[in-house]
Design a protein around this motif. Structure first.
Motif, PDB file in Angstrom:
ATOM      1  N   GLN A  47      53.224  26.460  -6.647  1.00 35.57           N
ATOM      2  CA  GLN A  47      51.812  26.820  -6.784  1.00 35.57           C
ATOM      3  C   GLN A  47      51.347  26.543  -8.213  1.00 35.57           C
ATOM      4  N   THR A  48      50.172  25.945  -8.351  1.00 30.83           N
ATOM      5  CA  THR A  48      49.599  25.711  -9.678  1.00 30.83           C
ATOM      6  C   THR A  48      48.251  26.429  -9.750  1.00 30.83           C
ATOM      7  N   GLY A  49      47.535  26.211 -10.823  1.00 31.93           N
ATOM      8  CA  GLY A  49      46.201  26.807 -10.953  1.00 31.93           C
ATOM      9  C   GLY A  49      45.243  26.308  -9.899  1.00 31.93           C
ATOM     10  N   TRP A 107      51.760  25.863 -15.617  1.00 30.87           N
ATOM     11  CA  TRP A 107      51.489  25.973 -14.178  1.00 30.87           C
ATOM     12  C   TRP A 107      50.084  26.469 -13.860  1.00 30.87           C
ATOM     13  N   THR A 108      49.344  26.946 -14.869  1.00 35.10           N
ATOM     14  CA  THR A 108      47.963  27.356 -14.602  1.00 35.10           C
ATOM     15  C   THR A 108      47.024  26.148 -14.513  1.00 35.10           C
ATOM     16  N   ASP A 110      45.332  28.147  -0.822  1.00 36.92           N
ATOM     17  CA  ASP A 110      45.902  29.110  -1.768  1.00 36.92           C
ATOM     18  C   ASP A 110      46.535  30.259  -0.994  1.00 36.92           C
ATOM     19  N   PRO A 169      50.575  31.134 -10.242  1.00 35.62           N
ATOM     20  CA  PRO A 169      51.000  29.816 -10.704  1.00 35.62           C
ATOM     21  C   PRO A 169      52.450  29.830 -11.191  1.00 35.62           C
TER      22      PRO A 169
END
Length: 370
Positions: free
Chosen positions: A330-332, A270-271, A311, A316
């Motif tokens: 949410q991701t990086g 997820w990052t 954001d 993440p």
């Protein structure tokens, strides 16, 4: 990911045969006839070309089916040994073996082909079968065994490989998945005369195919398999009519390897940016299937798309929204919207249906340790 200029434009309906020879534009000419007419219209010349075939999965079976339908005598079929599959893990024949048996074609299933290797006895049996079959050409598609020199030099016209990329980009085991994962806008089929290297032989023909923005590896596989079948029949038809194949060395620039997919790669990090994760979900559908973890258990992610999203400060892997439009994570960089998921042992479900049985409050964490 753009095709080299020497290759035919995507969707043109014609392969780039190169070689510079002036070819008749007559519809009977196999190099210029439409792939559809070539694949479906047997002619007398085909019966003169003895074809052996080496392949294993459905991608290869589609080519073998087209070769037989076009009227070429299939004198021998090599395929991988039966492998355990299904819930009972009973040995299952490959797609190529099933087709060959249904057509009454001779099948040999060596575990290896090196005459001095671990499976030397199997290799000797395969050698005797090939020598007896006297093929003019060996067509190879996703076979899964390296071909030693004795195989490469046995057929009069050599070994013609159907490869699912525009070589030299994506040599190796997983060209379809790697092209999608890398964000390539196009890929294609290359027909190549095999040498002892890994997908390094001279190019006989190549045709590009655009990759759809939401296309999965499974969908692209099916389109490439159909294209490969058309191109190989066209090449065989040319050989049967006595036309030499043009061949050009692969360029030294642009070489990249499509390494075999490791199951560990399926776990979403997820990052990473959302656009990267969305491509990975498509690349790994249907095999091995992208995945994450929810409440300690695996959760497959079958379809997803990236959205630019301000954001919210969430870490993440954090669910930042979940409704009929999907599960937003949410991701990086950006948000990945999961639209079809599957719990272990469960069915594939649209996110809206999944959420009715398993609500995911904002703040729920996905991923390692979740």
């Amino acid at each position: 990911g753009a095709a080299p200029a020497a290759l035919a434009a995507a969707g043109s309906g014609h392969a780039s045969w190169g070689g510079g020879a002036a070819l008749s534009a007559a519809a009977t000419n196999p190099l210029t006839a439409s792939p559809e007419s070539v694949a479906h219209s047997p002619d007398g010349a085909a019966a003169s070309l003895r074809v052996a075939f080496a392949g294993t999965p459905a991608f290869a079976a589609q080519a073998l089916e087209a070769i037989g339908r076009a009227g070429f005598p299939v004198v021998l079929v090599l395929t991988q040994p039966d492998r355990p599959a299904g819930r009972g893990l009973q040995p299952q024949p490959s797609a190529v073996k099933q087709l060959a048996q249904s057509r009454g074609w001779t099948v040999v299933q060596p575990r290896g082909l090196r005459l001095d290797g671990r499976w030397a006895e199997d290799a000797a049996v395969a050698q005797a079968a090939l020598q007896s079959a006297r093929p003019d050409v060996l067509v190879v598609a996703a076979y899964g065994l390296l071909l030693p020199r004795w195989v490469l030099t046995l057929p009069r016209l050599g070994c013609l490989n159907i490869h699912a990329s525009l070589l030299p980009r994506w040599r190796g085991a997983a060209p379809i998945q790697r092209a999608i994962e890398a964000g390539d806008e196009s890929t294609g089929i290359t027909l190549m005369l095999m040498d002892e290297g890994l997908d390094t032989g001279d190019i006989v023909a190549a045709q590009a195919l655009p990759i759809g923005a939401q296309e999965t590896a499974g969908q692209l596989h099916d389109r490439l398999a159909a294209l490969g079948a058309q191109l190989v029949v066209r090449a065989l038809r040319a050989a049967a009519q006595g036309q030499p194949w043009p061949r050009r060395p692969q360029p030294a620039d642009g070489v990249i390897y499509a390494h075999k997919i490791d199951k560990a790669e399926a776990l979403l990090d997820w990052t990473q940016p959302a656009v990267v994760l969305a491509r990975r979900v498509r690349a790994f559908n249907p095999v091995p299937g992208a995945a994450t973890r929810l409440q300690g258990a695996p959760l497959k992610v079958w379809t997803a798309h990236a959205v630019a999203h301000p954001d919210a400060g969430a870490a993440p892997g954090t669910v930042v929204g979940a409704d009929d439009g999907g599960i937003r994570v949410q991701t990086g960089e950006g948000v990945l919207v999961l639209t079809e998921v599957q719990r272990a042992g469960g069915r594939r479900l649209p996110a809206a249906v999944f959420l009715r049985g398993s609500p995911l409050p904002v703040g729920t964490r996905l991923g390692v340790g979740a």
